[in-house]
Design a protein around this motif. Sequence first.
Motif: not given
Length: 70
Positions: A32-35, A40-42, A46-49
Amino acid sequence: MTIYIPRDVYARARLAFNATRTSESDRTWSQFVEKAIVEEVRRRERLYNAGEAFEGVDAPLSPGRPLSDD
């Protein structure tokens, strides 16, 4: 990995995990925590890279909590 988050956020996450673990096919709390981290990483990629994975040297993070919430 040790992290520090407010108790109310932790409780909210545990409640969400327990309420939905079967319908979301979560095998463990760690999954759950990994998902959540992956999402958040994705979002940041998308937003910054332009949707690409960030590059660089993977170095240890500074341990501990911030001294203030500022």
